[in-house]
Design a protein around this motif. Sequence first.
Motif, PDB file in Angstrom:
ATOM      1  N   ASP A  51       0.832  -1.147   0.028  1.00  0.00           N
ATOM      2  CA  ASP A  51       0.108  -0.116  -0.045  1.00  0.00           C
ATOM      3  C   ASP A  51       0.810   1.122  -0.121  1.00  0.00           C
ATOM      4  OD1 ASP A  51       0.785   0.252   2.798  1.00  0.00           O
ATOM      5  OD2 ASP A  51      -1.012  -0.097   3.620  1.00  0.00           O
ATOM      6  N   ASP A  52       0.297   2.331  -0.056  1.00  0.00           N
ATOM      7  CA  ASP A  52       0.988   3.763   0.099  1.00  0.00           C
ATOM      8  C   ASP A  52       2.020   3.868   1.149  1.00  0.00           C
ATOM      9  OD1 ASP A  52      -1.116   4.128   1.820  1.00  0.00           O
ATOM     10  OD2 ASP A  52      -1.478   6.111   0.730  1.00  0.00           O
ATOM     11  N   LYS A  53       1.538   3.094   2.430  1.00  0.00           N
ATOM     12  CA  LYS A  53       2.641   3.195   3.516  1.00  0.00           C
ATOM     13  C   LYS A  53       3.614   1.927   3.460  1.00  0.00           C
ATOM     14  CE  LYS A  53      -0.580   5.744   6.189  1.00  0.00           C
ATOM     15  NZ  LYS A  53      -1.575   5.738   7.168  1.00  0.00           N
ATOM     16  N   HIS A  54       3.902   1.274   2.234  1.00  0.00           N
ATOM     17  CA  HIS A  54       4.850   0.149   2.204  1.00  0.00           C
ATOM     18  C   HIS A  54       4.327  -1.003   3.044  1.00  0.00           C
ATOM     19  CE1 HIS A  54       7.085   2.571  -0.689  1.00  0.00           C
ATOM     20  NE2 HIS A  54       7.073   3.522   0.350  1.00  0.00           N
ATOM     21  N   GLN A  55       3.194  -1.028   3.418  1.00  0.00           N
ATOM     22  CA  GLN A  55       2.650  -2.169   4.229  1.00  0.00           C
ATOM     23  C   GLN A  55       2.303  -3.368   3.367  1.00  0.00           C
ATOM     24  OE1 GLN A  55       2.855  -2.228   7.745  1.00  0.00           O
ATOM     25  NE2 GLN A  55       4.074  -0.372   7.365  1.00  0.00           N
ATOM     26  N   LEU A  56       2.559  -4.320   3.796  1.00  0.00           N
ATOM     27  CA  LEU A  56       2.163  -5.771   2.555  1.00  0.00           C
ATOM     28  C   LEU A  56       0.573  -5.826   2.658  1.00  0.00           C
ATOM     29  CD1 LEU A  56       3.360  -8.169   1.048  1.00  0.00           C
ATOM     30  CD2 LEU A  56       3.347  -9.343   3.398  1.00  0.00           C
ATOM     31  N   LEU A  57       0.098  -5.909   1.491  1.00  0.00           N
ATOM     32  CA  LEU A  57      -1.398  -6.209   1.382  1.00  0.00           C
ATOM     33  C   LEU A  57      -1.530  -7.829   1.161  1.00  0.00           C
ATOM     34  CD1 LEU A  57      -2.503  -3.355  -0.570  1.00  0.00           C
ATOM     35  CD2 LEU A  57      -2.882  -3.571   1.894  1.00  0.00           C
ATOM     36  N   LEU A  58      -0.505  -8.300   0.223  1.00  0.00           N
ATOM     37  CA  LEU A  58      -0.839  -9.462  -0.470  1.00  0.00           C
ATOM     38  C   LEU A  58       0.442  -9.796  -0.958  1.00  0.00           C
ATOM     39  CD1 LEU A  58      -2.764 -11.921  -0.999  1.00  0.00           C
ATOM     40  CD2 LEU A  58      -2.719 -10.634  -3.608  1.00  0.00           C
ATOM     41  N   SER A  59       0.764 -11.346  -0.752  1.00  0.00           N
ATOM     42  CA  SER A  59       2.135 -11.917  -1.265  1.00  0.00           C
ATOM     43  C   SER A  59       2.079 -13.209  -1.820  1.00  0.00           C
ATOM     44  CB  SER A  59       3.268 -11.671  -0.467  1.00  0.00           C
ATOM     45  OG  SER A  59       2.997 -12.610   0.623  1.00  0.00           O
ATOM     46  N   ARG A  60       2.841 -13.687  -2.927  1.00  0.00           N
ATOM     47  CA  ARG A  60       2.675 -14.856  -3.150  1.00  0.00           C
ATOM     48  C   ARG A  60       4.511 -15.302  -3.343  1.00  0.00           C
ATOM     49  NH1 ARG A  60      -1.700 -14.600  -2.629  1.00  0.00           N
ATOM     50  NH2 ARG A  60      -3.538 -15.054  -3.866  1.00  0.00           N
ATOM     51  N   TRP A  61       4.596 -16.447  -2.858  1.00  0.00           N
ATOM     52  CA  TRP A  61       5.878 -17.125  -3.062  1.00  0.00           C
ATOM     53  C   TRP A  61       6.369 -17.280  -4.365  1.00  0.00           C
ATOM     54  CZ3 TRP A  61       8.462 -16.605   1.287  1.00  0.00           C
ATOM     55  CH2 TRP A  61       7.882 -16.904   2.491  1.00  0.00           C
ATOM     56  N   VAL A  62       7.456 -17.170  -4.884  1.00  0.00           N
ATOM     57  CA  VAL A  62       7.893 -17.099  -6.187  1.00  0.00           C
ATOM     58  C   VAL A  62       9.176 -18.182  -6.126  1.00  0.00           C
ATOM     59  CG1 VAL A  62       6.834 -15.232  -7.123  1.00  0.00           C
ATOM     60  CG2 VAL A  62       9.431 -15.237  -6.338  1.00  0.00           C
ATOM     61  N   THR A  63       9.343 -19.142  -7.138  1.00  0.00           N
ATOM     62  CA  THR A  63      10.544 -19.669  -7.309  1.00  0.00           C
ATOM     63  C   THR A  63      11.828 -19.028  -7.624  1.00  0.00           C
ATOM     64  OG1 THR A  63      10.459 -20.037  -9.864  1.00  0.00           O
ATOM     65  CG2 THR A  63       9.495 -21.717  -8.266  1.00  0.00           C
ATOM     66  N   GLU A  64      13.248 -19.501  -7.294  1.00  0.00           N
ATOM     67  CA  GLU A  64      14.127 -18.636  -7.421  1.00  0.00           C
ATOM     68  C   GLU A  64      14.406 -18.160  -8.912  1.00  0.00           C
ATOM     69  OE1 GLU A  64      17.432 -16.424  -6.790  1.00  0.00           O
ATOM     70  OE2 GLU A  64      16.074 -17.382  -5.179  1.00  0.00           O
ATOM     71  N   GLU A  65      14.089 -18.990  -9.831  1.00  0.00           N
ATOM     72  CA  GLU A  65      14.087 -18.523 -11.325  1.00  0.00           C
ATOM     73  C   GLU A  65      13.241 -17.651 -11.729  1.00  0.00           C
ATOM     74  OE1 GLU A  65      13.317 -20.658 -15.736  1.00  0.00           O
ATOM     75  OE2 GLU A  65      13.362 -22.014 -13.969  1.00  0.00           O
ATOM     76  N   VAL A  66      12.023 -17.647 -11.093  1.00  0.00           N
ATOM     77  CA  VAL A  66      10.824 -16.477 -11.366  1.00  0.00           C
ATOM     78  C   VAL A  66      11.446 -15.331 -10.759  1.00  0.00           C
ATOM     79  CG1 VAL A  66       8.645 -15.792 -10.844  1.00  0.00           C
ATOM     80  CG2 VAL A  66       8.844 -17.954 -11.755  1.00  0.00           C
ATOM     81  N   PHE A  67      12.227 -15.143  -9.583  1.00  0.00           N
ATOM     82  CA  PHE A  67      12.539 -14.053  -8.829  1.00  0.00           C
ATOM     83  C   PHE A  67      13.653 -13.546  -9.777  1.00  0.00           C
ATOM     84  CE2 PHE A  67      15.483 -11.966  -6.155  1.00  0.00           C
ATOM     85  CZ  PHE A  67      14.787 -10.992  -5.635  1.00  0.00           C
ATOM     86  N   GLN A  68      14.501 -14.154 -10.588  1.00  0.00           N
ATOM     87  CA  GLN A  68      15.493 -13.802 -10.973  1.00  0.00           C
ATOM     88  C   GLN A  68      15.299 -13.467 -12.706  1.00  0.00           C
ATOM     89  OE1 GLN A  68      18.721 -13.253  -9.931  1.00  0.00           O
ATOM     90  NE2 GLN A  68      18.149 -14.252  -7.896  1.00  0.00           N
ATOM     91  N   THR A  69      14.275 -13.685 -13.292  1.00  0.00           N
ATOM     92  CA  THR A  69      13.846 -13.477 -14.535  1.00  0.00           C
ATOM     93  C   THR A  69      12.630 -12.490 -14.523  1.00  0.00           C
ATOM     94  OG1 THR A  69      12.467 -15.576 -14.811  1.00  0.00           O
ATOM     95  CG2 THR A  69      14.554 -15.698 -15.633  1.00  0.00           C
ATOM     96  N   GLY A  70      11.918 -12.459 -13.559  1.00  0.00           N
ATOM     97  CA  GLY A  70      10.530 -11.606 -13.504  1.00  0.00           C
ATOM     98  C   GLY A  70      10.769 -10.247 -12.939  1.00  0.00           C
TER      99      GLY A  70
END
Length: 83
Positions: A51-70
């Motif tokens: 959100d606008d205060k940098h608070q987490l609203l939602l998250s999803r785990w990602v694989t290392e490959e998705v993290f690097q390429t996404g």
Amino acid sequence: MNQEASMITNLEDLETFLISVENGGFGLTNVAGIAMATNNKDGRRFVAVLDDKHQLLLSRWVTEEVFQTGQDLVRNGPSRTTH
């Protein structure tokens, strides 16, 4: 707010997630940004909706490959607007 069963394992799923957030598919309000991040406790990677205060609203785990390429996909936004 991470959902283990819905880990993002490829760039197409990441793009679908980003589009869904942009289109209000999760019913979130006050969304200000999306970022790739690393869990400080165990080093796992995830995509975070903030959100606008940098608070987490939602998250999803990602694989290392998705993290690097996404990262550019998250930074620049998806190229398609619907799925």
